[in-house]
Design a protein around this motif. Sequence first.
Motif, PDB file in Angstrom:
ATOM      1  N   LEU A   1       0.834  -1.202   0.000  1.00 23.37           N
ATOM      2  CA  LEU A   1       0.000   0.000   0.000  1.00 23.37           C
ATOM      3  C   LEU A   1       0.873   1.258   0.000  1.00 23.37           C
ATOM      4  N   LEU A   2       1.834   1.296   0.901  1.00 23.07           N
ATOM      5  CA  LEU A   2       2.671   2.497   1.030  1.00 23.07           C
ATOM      6  C   LEU A   2       3.553   2.685  -0.198  1.00 23.07           C
TER       7      LEU A   2
ATOM      8  N   LYS B   1     -12.935   4.650  -3.560  1.00 20.45           N
ATOM      9  CA  LYS B   1     -13.057   4.723  -5.029  1.00 20.45           C
ATOM     10  C   LYS B   1     -12.911   6.159  -5.511  1.00 20.45           C
ATOM     11  N   LYS B   2     -13.540   7.070  -4.764  1.00 25.04           N
ATOM     12  CA  LYS B   2     -13.440   8.488  -5.111  1.00 25.04           C
ATOM     13  C   LYS B   2     -11.967   8.926  -5.030  1.00 25.04           C
ATOM     14  N   ALA B   3     -11.291   8.490  -3.993  1.00 28.52           N
ATOM     15  CA  ALA B   3      -9.872   8.866  -3.822  1.00 28.52           C
ATOM     16  C   ALA B   3      -9.018   8.317  -4.972  1.00 28.52           C
ATOM     17  N   VAL B   4      -9.357   7.121  -5.425  1.00 31.85           N
ATOM     18  CA  VAL B   4      -8.625   6.538  -6.553  1.00 31.85           C
ATOM     19  C   VAL B   4      -8.883   7.362  -7.814  1.00 31.85           C
TER      20      VAL B   4
ATOM     21  N   GLY C   1      -6.912  10.376  -8.208  1.00 35.99           N
ATOM     22  CA  GLY C   1      -5.464  10.173  -8.312  1.00 35.99           C
ATOM     23  C   GLY C   1      -4.752  10.274  -6.977  1.00 35.99           C
ATOM     24  N   ILE C   2      -5.540  10.246  -5.912  1.00 41.61           N
ATOM     25  CA  ILE C   2      -4.957  10.370  -4.568  1.00 41.61           C
ATOM     26  C   ILE C   2      -4.783   9.006  -3.920  1.00 41.61           C
ATOM     27  N   GLY C   3      -5.805   8.189  -4.068  1.00 40.72           N
ATOM     28  CA  GLY C   3      -5.844   6.905  -3.361  1.00 40.72           C
ATOM     29  C   GLY C   3      -5.205   5.781  -4.170  1.00 40.72           C
ATOM     30  N   VAL C   4      -4.916   4.706  -3.479  1.00 41.64           N
ATOM     31  CA  VAL C   4      -4.360   3.510  -4.100  1.00 41.64           C
ATOM     32  C   VAL C   4      -5.507   2.533  -4.372  1.00 41.64           C
ATOM     33  N   ASP C   5      -5.529   1.992  -5.565  1.00 40.66           N
ATOM     34  CA  ASP C   5      -6.518   0.951  -5.869  1.00 40.66           C
ATOM     35  C   ASP C   5      -6.009  -0.371  -5.295  1.00 40.66           C
ATOM     36  N   VAL C   6      -6.426  -0.642  -4.048  1.00 36.48           N
ATOM     37  CA  VAL C   6      -5.866  -1.805  -3.348  1.00 36.48           C
ATOM     38  C   VAL C   6      -6.250  -3.127  -4.009  1.00 36.48           C
ATOM     39  N   SER C   7      -7.338  -3.125  -4.779  1.00 40.54           N
ATOM     40  CA  SER C   7      -7.735  -4.392  -5.408  1.00 40.54           C
ATOM     41  C   SER C   7      -6.628  -4.904  -6.332  1.00 40.54           C
ATOM     42  N   LYS C   8      -5.832  -3.989  -6.824  1.00 41.72           N
ATOM     43  CA  LYS C   8      -4.747  -4.386  -7.735  1.00 41.72           C
ATOM     44  C   LYS C   8      -3.530  -4.976  -7.004  1.00 41.72           C
ATOM     45  N   LEU C   9      -3.542  -4.868  -5.672  1.00 44.48           N
ATOM     46  CA  LEU C   9      -2.391  -5.375  -4.913  1.00 44.48           C
ATOM     47  C   LEU C   9      -2.553  -6.840  -4.536  1.00 44.48           C
TER      48      LEU C   9
END
Lengths: 251, 318
Positions: free
Chosen positions: A110-111, A180-183, A186-194
């Motif tokens: 995540l980080l 989702k809004k944060a993603v 362009g701020i948030g991480v799309d964790v589903s991809k991790l």
Amino acid sequence: MNKDFLIKYIYGIADNALILGQRLGELTGHGPTLEVDIATTNISLDLFGQVRSYFQYAAQLSEKEITEDDIAFLRTEREYLNVLLVEQPNRDFAFVIGRQFLFDHFHFLLLTEMQKSHDQTLVAIAKKSLKEVSYHKRFSSDWIKRLGDGTEESKQKIQTAIDDLWRFTDELFHLTEDDKKAVEEGIGVDVSKLKETYYKNVAEILEEATLEVPELKYFQEGGKKGIHSEHMGYLLTDMQYMQRTYPGMKW
Amino acid sequence: MSEKEVKNLEEIFEAKIARDEKIEPKDWMPEKYRKTHIRQMSQHAHSEIVGMLPEGNWITRAPSLRRKVALLAKVQDEAGHGLYLYSATETLGISRDEMFEQLHSGKAKYSSIFNYPTITWADIGAIGWLVDGAAIINQVPLCNTSFGPYARAMVRVCKEESFHQRQGYEIMLTLCNGTEEQKQMAQDALNRWWWPSLMMLGPTDDASTHTEQSMKWKLKRKTNDELRQQFIDQTVPQADILGITVPDEDLKWNEETGHYDFGKIDWDEFWQVVKGHGPCNKERMQTRVNAWENGQWVRDAAMAHADKQADKKVKQAV
Ligand SMILES: [Fe+2]
Ligand SMILES: [Fe+2]
Ligand SMILES: [Fe+2]
């Protein structure tokens, strides 16, 4: 711009550190060796340090006059957005290590991704925290190997912990509406991809530790929506005790 | 070794100490010196470790994030002091496990102050201010003690203890500048911790056994009563700044001696706690023993794993 989604996004990340830090704080003075005691206390310290950075930022973003402590101590249980995994109790050292291991590997990914955020404050926090979390990940992974490939008893204990805690791992990769809004921004991480990398990395260590990788069809979720396990209320009762008993005072 | 040879070694040893040179683990030393140091240093190490418990009691309930972080760091420091002191003691030929064994069986003592309960947040302030404060007064002279590893450990430890002391005082100051309720909390903590803190500096000189020998070996430089007076003289003005009252009706400044006169210490209470009957002696020991026993399988696993790794290395080398 309405920053509410961003504040919630930050809570989602910071609450994990807050609640896990709190759990680790319970262990101080009770570790199996002095060295381990110092290490788990140190991880707790790192996590609370990160929490302060996140909450100070969230307090700044808020339209209300609030402080990091209001955010940490004065929300209701339903307003905490940590995953179920981190609130699980310290049943024994195997659960402590299992929980830490399963979280650290996620936290690290995540980080790493958060360093690419368009939000420069989050980038700075991610960069600073990543050094600490690399150490956490090494600590917990090393212990997974020691316990897995140690004695019969330790192998059985850590396998039990991993099997039991596995059901909480899927939630790490869920996105709330605010996430989702944060993603999108362009701020948030799309964790589903991790997810894929995570399970691959975790499996590698488990195999090296001569442990079984659990196969599970059904997972638990809820923490990210503020629906917690029964353990959470007791944790908060401790954590909020002073702020609730003596409202509005400075310490 | 002949009697004459021993005598000779003893003379060299005594001369070294007299010249203010350090005794190092590899140097010859009288058996009594070794035993006394093992006893005092391990007791000191145990105090650090048991001392983590009353303060650790408030980690999960610390009132703010800043205080929580500071408390975690403080308790972690104490663990570090313990580790450092155990290692220094090991140089005298006793293992850490043996020392734990002595602690758990009740054979080894630790500072009695940690057998009092921490029942409010103010106790965390009071411990830092008074208990770390008294510890510093006990320990600063040890930075020049004759046994090298102990002296060096003390230099490092004392730096951190004075940081703890200031931090504890700052907690008290915040409480005393707070609401009436907070000020009362601070006063109540001072009331409960004052006398046990005075007892921390040890029995009065006439009741204290090892003093003369300890002075010679620089394990002690001032008597317990002198240290106690120093602590009182230093602490009373600090209480005045806080605006709380030291719970001693007989306490007053003596113009003539340049010291505070103070009331009678309840030595019966002191001996009761030393002998194992303080408010938390049983709990503290039980907690330590539990941590040790619950950790056995973990330590076994680490050992077994290390052995397996070593075997692998040997096989690879072949
Ligand atoms: Fe100490
Ligand atoms: Fe200490
Ligand atoms: Fe200290």
